[in-house]
Scaffold this active site. Structure first.
Site, PDB file in Angstrom:
ATOM      1  N   LYS A 161       0.832  -1.219   0.000  1.00  0.00           N
ATOM      2  CA  LYS A 161       0.000   0.000   0.000  1.00  0.00           C
ATOM      3  C   LYS A 161       0.865   1.267   0.000  1.00  0.00           C
ATOM      4  CE  LYS A 161      -2.190  -0.981   3.873  1.00  0.00           C
ATOM      5  NZ  LYS A 161      -1.498  -2.251   4.247  1.00  0.00           N
ATOM      6  N   ARG A 187      -9.235   0.778   9.247  1.00  0.00           N
ATOM      7  CA  ARG A 187      -8.700  -0.561   9.502  1.00  0.00           C
ATOM      8  C   ARG A 187      -9.668  -1.436  10.266  1.00  0.00           C
ATOM      9  NH1 ARG A 187      -2.760   0.283   9.164  1.00  0.00           N
ATOM     10  NH2 ARG A 187      -1.669  -1.648   9.629  1.00  0.00           N
ATOM     11  N   ARG A 230      11.668  -1.907  11.269  1.00  0.00           N
ATOM     12  CA  ARG A 230      10.703  -1.356  12.228  1.00  0.00           C
ATOM     13  C   ARG A 230      10.534  -2.293  13.425  1.00  0.00           C
ATOM     14  NH1 ARG A 230       5.729   0.237   8.385  1.00  0.00           N
ATOM     15  NH2 ARG A 230       4.694  -0.905  10.047  1.00  0.00           N
ATOM     16  N   ARG A 247       0.212  -8.736  13.693  1.00  0.00           N
ATOM     17  CA  ARG A 247      -0.357  -7.783  12.722  1.00  0.00           C
ATOM     18  C   ARG A 247      -1.218  -8.505  11.691  1.00  0.00           C
ATOM     19  NH1 ARG A 247       4.705  -4.960  10.477  1.00  0.00           N
ATOM     20  NH2 ARG A 247       3.290  -3.681   9.238  1.00  0.00           N
TER      21      ARG A 247
HETATM   22  P1  AMP Z   1       1.198   0.442   9.163  1.00  0.00           P
HETATM   23  O1  AMP Z   1       2.407   1.276   8.908  1.00  0.00           O
HETATM   24  O2  AMP Z   1       0.007   0.888   8.362  1.00  0.00           O
HETATM   25  O3  AMP Z   1       1.469  -1.033   9.028  1.00  0.00           O
HETATM   26  O4  AMP Z   1       0.770   0.699  10.693  1.00  0.00           O
HETATM   27  C1  AMP Z   1       1.662   0.372  11.740  1.00  0.00           C
HETATM   28  C2  AMP Z   1       0.869   0.207  13.032  1.00  0.00           C
HETATM   29  O5  AMP Z   1       0.203   1.441  13.351  1.00  0.00           O
HETATM   30  C3  AMP Z   1      -0.223  -0.828  12.990  1.00  0.00           C
HETATM   31  O6  AMP Z   1       0.249  -2.146  13.234  1.00  0.00           O
HETATM   32  C4  AMP Z   1      -1.152  -0.331  14.097  1.00  0.00           C
HETATM   33  O7  AMP Z   1      -0.626  -0.618  15.385  1.00  0.00           O
HETATM   34  C5  AMP Z   1      -1.083   1.182  13.917  1.00  0.00           C
HETATM   35  N1  AMP Z   1      -2.128   1.681  12.989  1.00  0.00           N
HETATM   36  C6  AMP Z   1      -1.930   2.259  11.781  1.00  0.00           C
HETATM   37  N2  AMP Z   1      -3.093   2.625  11.239  1.00  0.00           N
HETATM   38  C7  AMP Z   1      -4.062   2.255  12.114  1.00  0.00           C
HETATM   39  C8  AMP Z   1      -5.481   2.345  12.118  1.00  0.00           C
HETATM   40  N3  AMP Z   1      -6.159   2.894  11.089  1.00  0.00           N
HETATM   41  N4  AMP Z   1      -6.151   1.844  13.198  1.00  0.00           N
HETATM   42  C9  AMP Z   1      -5.497   1.314  14.248  1.00  0.00           C
HETATM   43  N5  AMP Z   1      -4.160   1.193  14.311  1.00  0.00           N
HETATM   44  C10 AMP Z   1      -3.436   1.666  13.252  1.00  0.00           C
END
Ligand code: AMP
Length: 213
Positions: A13, A88, A162, A173
């Site tokens: 994404k 999400r 990360r 996740r």
């Molecule tokens: P990402 O970079 O999109 O994989 O997001 C990293 C982490 O941020 C996720 O594993 C969640 O802990 C948190 N996160 C990001 N976006 C959301 C969302 N829309 N709702 C809840 N947690 C989020």
């Protein structure tokens, strides 16, 4: 364009959004990037979010929604937006629908990037991200390494794995994705906005999204 990118962690994404925004000046809004910025800045939101993020769980909907309500109303979103990692959960999608209706904003498309679990696992364990929160360029040690190992090509900051890219956090996740995020595909099918895209090549994903718009 006003679009949402759906897909599991590691589906691509972020990479697709970064390339797609060049097409019409839409802003790329990644809730993960915003949250990592808050964690780095040590804000109250960052402090609350960090534990959830490091363990691979989701940050509570209420925190995400107040953060996104502010973000959506910033002037740069008027040109269009590409949501990456938001919504999400079904409650986030329902709240987003209300927010959009209140502000007379219509979504053009929800693209669901569908990639196999094997590819996702391989990508997440080999991903490196620029540690500069203003850059956050993405690399892959196998398929897209930086020119100098451990150094970002774009800004020269160190590239890092990360905290949520350990095997345990990745499993959590993916579990959170299957349980809470995957049902969004059906939610947006019902509203007639969903386009499924099955490709591991970002160029192909982008071509399919642009054709569907
Ligand atoms: P990402 O970079 O999109 O994989 O997001 C990293 C982490 O941020 C996720 O594993 C969640 O802990 C948190 N996160 C990001 N976006 C959301 C969302 N829309 N709702 C809840 N947690 C989020």
């Amino acid at each position: 364009m006003k679009i949402i990118l759906l897909g599991s962690p590691g589906a691509g994404k972020g990479t697709v959004a970064k390339q797609l925004k060049e097409h019409d000046g839409a802003v790329h809004i990644s809730t993960g990037d915003i949250l990592r910025g808050e964690v780095k800045a040590g804000s109250d939101l960052g402090k609350e979010a960090k534990g959830h993020m490091d363990s691979g769980g989701l940050v509570p909907d209420s925190l995400i929604m107040s953060m996104m309500e502010k973000r959506l109303l910033e002037p740069d979103c008027q040109k269009g937006f590409i949501f990456d990692g938001f919504p999400r959960t079904i409650p986030q999608a329902e709240e987003l629908d209300k927010m959009l209706a209140k502000n007379d904003i219509k979504l053009d498309l929800v693209a669901n990037i569908d990639v196999s679990k094997e590819i996702v696992l391989d990508r997440l364990t080999t991903r490196r991200t620029c540690s500069n929160s203003d850059c956050q360029a993405i690399y892959n040690v196998k398929s897209m390494p930086s020119k100098v190992e451990g150094v970002c090509d774009k800004c020269g900051s160190p590239t890092v794995q990360r905290a949520d890219e350990t095997v345990e956090a990745i499993s959590a996740r993916l579990e959170a994705y299957n349980e809470l995020t995957a049902p969004l595909a059906e939610y947006y099918t019902k509203s007639g906005l969903l386009k499924n895209v099955q490709s591991t090549e970002s160029k192909e994903v982008i071509a399919q999204i642009l054709a569907a718009l």
